[in-house]
Design a protein around this motif. Structure first.
Motif, PDB file in Angstrom:
ATOM      1  N   GLY A   1       0.782  -1.228   0.000  1.00  0.00           N
ATOM      2  CA  GLY A   1       0.000   0.000   0.000  1.00  0.00           C
ATOM      3  C   GLY A   1       0.813   1.277   0.000  1.00  0.00           C
ATOM      4  N   THR A   2       2.136   1.188  -0.204  1.00  0.00           N
ATOM      5  CA  THR A   2       2.958   2.392  -0.242  1.00  0.00           C
ATOM      6  C   THR A   2       3.617   2.526  -1.606  1.00  0.00           C
ATOM      7  OG1 THR A   2       4.830   1.181   0.684  1.00  0.00           O
ATOM      8  CG2 THR A   2       3.446   2.416   2.222  1.00  0.00           C
ATOM      9  N   GLY A   3       3.846   3.772  -1.992  1.00  0.00           N
ATOM     10  CA  GLY A   3       4.477   4.030  -3.269  1.00  0.00           C
ATOM     11  C   GLY A   3       4.945   5.465  -3.367  1.00  0.00           C
ATOM     12  N   THR A   4       5.334   5.860  -4.586  1.00  0.00           N
ATOM     13  CA  THR A   4       5.866   7.183  -4.856  1.00  0.00           C
ATOM     14  C   THR A   4       5.097   7.813  -6.006  1.00  0.00           C
ATOM     15  OG1 THR A   4       8.047   6.399  -4.205  1.00  0.00           O
ATOM     16  CG2 THR A   4       7.968   8.458  -5.428  1.00  0.00           C
ATOM     17  N   VAL A   5       4.736   9.087  -5.871  1.00  0.00           N
ATOM     18  CA  VAL A   5       4.047   9.795  -6.952  1.00  0.00           C
ATOM     19  C   VAL A   5       5.026   9.952  -8.105  1.00  0.00           C
ATOM     20  CG1 VAL A   5       2.956  11.949  -7.644  1.00  0.00           C
ATOM     21  CG2 VAL A   5       2.498  11.005  -5.389  1.00  0.00           C
ATOM     22  N   HIS A   6       4.662   9.410  -9.261  1.00  0.00           N
ATOM     23  CA  HIS A   6       5.519   9.480 -10.436  1.00  0.00           C
ATOM     24  C   HIS A   6       5.176  10.691 -11.300  1.00  0.00           C
ATOM     25  CE1 HIS A   6       7.891   8.244 -13.853  1.00  0.00           C
ATOM     26  NE2 HIS A   6       6.825   8.242 -14.617  1.00  0.00           N
ATOM     27  N   ARG A   7       3.890  10.922 -11.483  1.00  0.00           N
ATOM     28  CA  ARG A   7       3.442  12.049 -12.291  1.00  0.00           C
ATOM     29  C   ARG A   7       2.086  12.524 -11.792  1.00  0.00           C
ATOM     30  NH1 ARG A   7       3.158  11.238 -18.540  1.00  0.00           N
ATOM     31  NH2 ARG A   7       5.391  11.312 -18.229  1.00  0.00           N
ATOM     32  N   VAL A   8       1.936  13.827 -11.667  1.00  0.00           N
ATOM     33  CA  VAL A   8       0.647  14.409 -11.293  1.00  0.00           C
ATOM     34  C   VAL A   8      -0.064  14.768 -12.597  1.00  0.00           C
ATOM     35  CG1 VAL A   8      -0.517  16.262 -10.060  1.00  0.00           C
ATOM     36  CG2 VAL A   8       1.592  15.294  -9.144  1.00  0.00           C
ATOM     37  N   LEU A   9      -1.288  14.293 -12.739  1.00  0.00           N
ATOM     38  CA  LEU A   9      -2.060  14.512 -13.957  1.00  0.00           C
ATOM     39  C   LEU A   9      -2.860  15.803 -13.864  1.00  0.00           C
ATOM     40  CD1 LEU A   9      -3.286  10.835 -14.355  1.00  0.00           C
ATOM     41  CD2 LEU A   9      -1.299  11.904 -15.412  1.00  0.00           C
ATOM     42  N   THR A  10      -3.418  16.231 -14.976  1.00  0.00           N
ATOM     43  CA  THR A  10      -4.223  17.446 -15.022  1.00  0.00           C
ATOM     44  C   THR A  10      -5.410  17.312 -14.075  1.00  0.00           C
ATOM     45  OG1 THR A  10      -3.621  17.685 -17.338  1.00  0.00           O
ATOM     46  CG2 THR A  10      -5.475  18.980 -16.559  1.00  0.00           C
ATOM     47  N   PRO A  11      -5.683  18.330 -13.236  1.00  0.00           N
ATOM     48  CA  PRO A  11      -6.807  18.235 -12.301  1.00  0.00           C
ATOM     49  C   PRO A  11      -8.132  18.085 -13.038  1.00  0.00           C
ATOM     50  CG  PRO A  11      -5.509  20.201 -11.869  1.00  0.00           C
ATOM     51  CD  PRO A  11      -4.965  19.575 -13.100  1.00  0.00           C
ATOM     52  N   ARG A  12      -8.990  17.283 -12.494  1.00  0.00           N
ATOM     53  CA  ARG A  12     -10.317  17.063 -13.080  1.00  0.00           C
ATOM     54  C   ARG A  12     -11.365  17.679 -12.176  1.00  0.00           C
ATOM     55  NH1 ARG A  12     -10.103  10.991 -15.510  1.00  0.00           N
ATOM     56  NH2 ARG A  12      -8.190  11.304 -16.652  1.00  0.00           N
ATOM     57  N   HIS A  13     -12.386  18.237 -12.793  1.00  0.00           N
ATOM     58  CA  HIS A  13     -13.455  18.873 -12.033  1.00  0.00           C
ATOM     59  C   HIS A  13     -14.312  17.803 -11.371  1.00  0.00           C
ATOM     60  CE1 HIS A  13     -15.858  22.258 -10.915  1.00  0.00           C
ATOM     61  NE2 HIS A  13     -16.948  21.674 -11.359  1.00  0.00           N
ATOM     62  N   ARG A  14     -14.660  18.022 -10.147  1.00  0.00           N
ATOM     63  CA  ARG A  14     -15.473  17.098  -9.370  1.00  0.00           C
ATOM     64  C   ARG A  14     -16.803  17.768  -9.059  1.00  0.00           C
ATOM     65  NH1 ARG A  14     -13.289  14.323  -3.797  1.00  0.00           N
ATOM     66  NH2 ARG A  14     -14.442  12.412  -4.018  1.00  0.00           N
ATOM     67  N   GLN A  15     -17.754  17.026  -8.581  1.00  0.00           N
ATOM     68  CA  GLN A  15     -19.050  17.588  -8.231  1.00  0.00           C
ATOM     69  C   GLN A  15     -18.911  18.644  -7.142  1.00  0.00           C
ATOM     70  OE1 GLN A  15     -21.557  14.408  -7.036  1.00  0.00           O
ATOM     71  NE2 GLN A  15     -21.919  13.695  -9.108  1.00  0.00           N
ATOM     72  N   PHE A  16     -19.813  19.571  -7.117  1.00  0.00           N
ATOM     73  CA  PHE A  16     -19.912  20.620  -6.091  1.00  0.00           C
ATOM     74  C   PHE A  16     -18.711  21.562  -6.092  1.00  0.00           C
ATOM     75  CE2 PHE A  16     -21.986  16.753  -4.309  1.00  0.00           C
ATOM     76  CZ  PHE A  16     -23.287  17.142  -4.557  1.00  0.00           C
ATOM     77  N   GLY A  17     -18.021  21.683  -7.221  1.00  0.00           N
ATOM     78  CA  GLY A  17     -16.951  22.657  -7.341  1.00  0.00           C
ATOM     79  C   GLY A  17     -15.605  22.251  -6.773  1.00  0.00           C
ATOM     80  N   PHE A  18     -15.452  21.044  -6.273  1.00  0.00           N
ATOM     81  CA  PHE A  18     -14.176  20.597  -5.727  1.00  0.00           C
ATOM     82  C   PHE A  18     -13.340  19.954  -6.832  1.00  0.00           C
ATOM     83  CE2 PHE A  18     -17.012  20.412  -2.044  1.00  0.00           C
ATOM     84  CZ  PHE A  18     -16.309  21.234  -1.191  1.00  0.00           C
TER      85      PHE A  18
ATOM     86  N   VAL B   1       1.250  18.732  -4.583  1.00  0.00           N
ATOM     87  CA  VAL B   1       1.959  17.479  -4.356  1.00  0.00           C
ATOM     88  C   VAL B   1       3.032  17.320  -5.441  1.00  0.00           C
ATOM     89  CG1 VAL B   1       1.746  14.980  -4.198  1.00  0.00           C
ATOM     90  CG2 VAL B   1      -0.085  16.429  -3.344  1.00  0.00           C
ATOM     91  N   PRO B   2       4.303  17.435  -5.074  1.00  0.00           N
ATOM     92  CA  PRO B   2       5.357  17.291  -6.079  1.00  0.00           C
ATOM     93  C   PRO B   2       5.594  15.820  -6.433  1.00  0.00           C
ATOM     94  CG  PRO B   2       6.322  17.726  -3.939  1.00  0.00           C
ATOM     95  CD  PRO B   2       4.830  17.805  -3.768  1.00  0.00           C
ATOM     96  N   GLU B   3       6.150  15.607  -7.606  1.00  0.00           N
ATOM     97  CA  GLU B   3       6.539  14.251  -7.991  1.00  0.00           C
ATOM     98  C   GLU B   3       7.620  13.776  -7.038  1.00  0.00           C
ATOM     99  OE1 GLU B   3       7.605  14.511 -12.094  1.00  0.00           O
ATOM    100  OE2 GLU B   3       5.578  15.031 -12.688  1.00  0.00           O
ATOM    101  N   GLY B   4       7.586  12.504  -6.677  1.00  0.00           N
ATOM    102  CA  GLY B   4       8.535  11.951  -5.723  1.00  0.00           C
ATOM    103  C   GLY B   4       8.000  11.877  -4.308  1.00  0.00           C
ATOM    104  N   THR B   5       6.786  12.384  -4.068  1.00  0.00           N
ATOM    105  CA  THR B   5       6.174  12.331  -2.743  1.00  0.00           C
ATOM    106  C   THR B   5       5.809  10.892  -2.400  1.00  0.00           C
ATOM    107  OG1 THR B   5       5.259  14.543  -3.032  1.00  0.00           O
ATOM    108  CG2 THR B   5       4.248  13.171  -1.335  1.00  0.00           C
ATOM    109  N   ARG B   6       6.133  10.464  -1.201  1.00  0.00           N
ATOM    110  CA  ARG B   6       5.752   9.128  -0.729  1.00  0.00           C
ATOM    111  C   ARG B   6       4.299   9.150  -0.304  1.00  0.00           C
ATOM    112  NH1 ARG B   6       7.920   4.712  -1.772  1.00  0.00           N
ATOM    113  NH2 ARG B   6       7.443   3.866   0.249  1.00  0.00           N
ATOM    114  N   VAL B   7       3.532   8.138  -0.725  1.00  0.00           N
ATOM    115  CA  VAL B   7       2.108   8.069  -0.417  1.00  0.00           C
ATOM    116  C   VAL B   7       1.754   6.684   0.107  1.00  0.00           C
ATOM    117  CG1 VAL B   7       1.364   9.864  -2.037  1.00  0.00           C
ATOM    118  CG2 VAL B   7       1.591   7.524  -2.830  1.00  0.00           C
ATOM    119  N   ARG B   8       0.633   6.641   0.822  1.00  0.00           N
ATOM    120  CA  ARG B   8       0.103   5.388   1.388  1.00  0.00           C
ATOM    121  C   ARG B   8      -1.367   5.283   1.021  1.00  0.00           C
ATOM    122  NH1 ARG B   8       1.112   1.525   4.632  1.00  0.00           N
ATOM    123  NH2 ARG B   8       3.146   2.207   5.304  1.00  0.00           N
TER     124      ARG B   8
END
Length: 125
Positions: A57-74, A101-108
């Protein structure tokens, strides 16, 4: 006299352990490569005998993709996460504003209660 088929008793859903988030993947027994769960054949050697495993369940952010619009403006921050086991998964970052969140960030892997079609990760402290 026909044979009687006995089925094993199944535990009720309330008794099954579901507290821990879980991400499954496939590991090739021939070449050892890891791949996402949707694969039917090993992408490296073509082996059809992939073994299902549970990721830590742990890894590293490789690439952040273009933000997508979510319901209710978030906005929802999507990214590609390279898991410690060696496979890559598209995921959503929880509690992260686009661009923070920069690339290389550790995530769980986050709690399974909020999971939709993409696994949800949180930055490690």
């Amino acid at each position: 006299m026909p044979a009687t088929l006995t089925l094993p008793s199944l535990a009720p859903l309330a008794d099954l352990p579901c507290d821990e988030p879980e991400l499954r993947y496939h590991r090739c027994p021939w070449c050892g490569s890891a791949t996402g769960r949707a694969a039917l054949l090993c992408p490296i050697c073509g082996c059809p005998e992939l073994v299902e495993r549970v990721s830590a369940g742990t890894g590293t952010v490789h690439r952040v993709l273009t933000p997508r619009h979510r319901q209710f403006g978030f906005y929802e921050t999507h990214c590609l996460v390279v898991m410690d086991e060696g496979f890559t998964v598209q995921a959503s970052l929880d509690d992260a504003l686009p661009g923070t969140v920069p690339e290389g960030t550790r995530v769980r892997l986050a709690d399974p209660a909020d999971q939709g079609h993409l696994p949800i990760f949180r930055a490690c402290a």
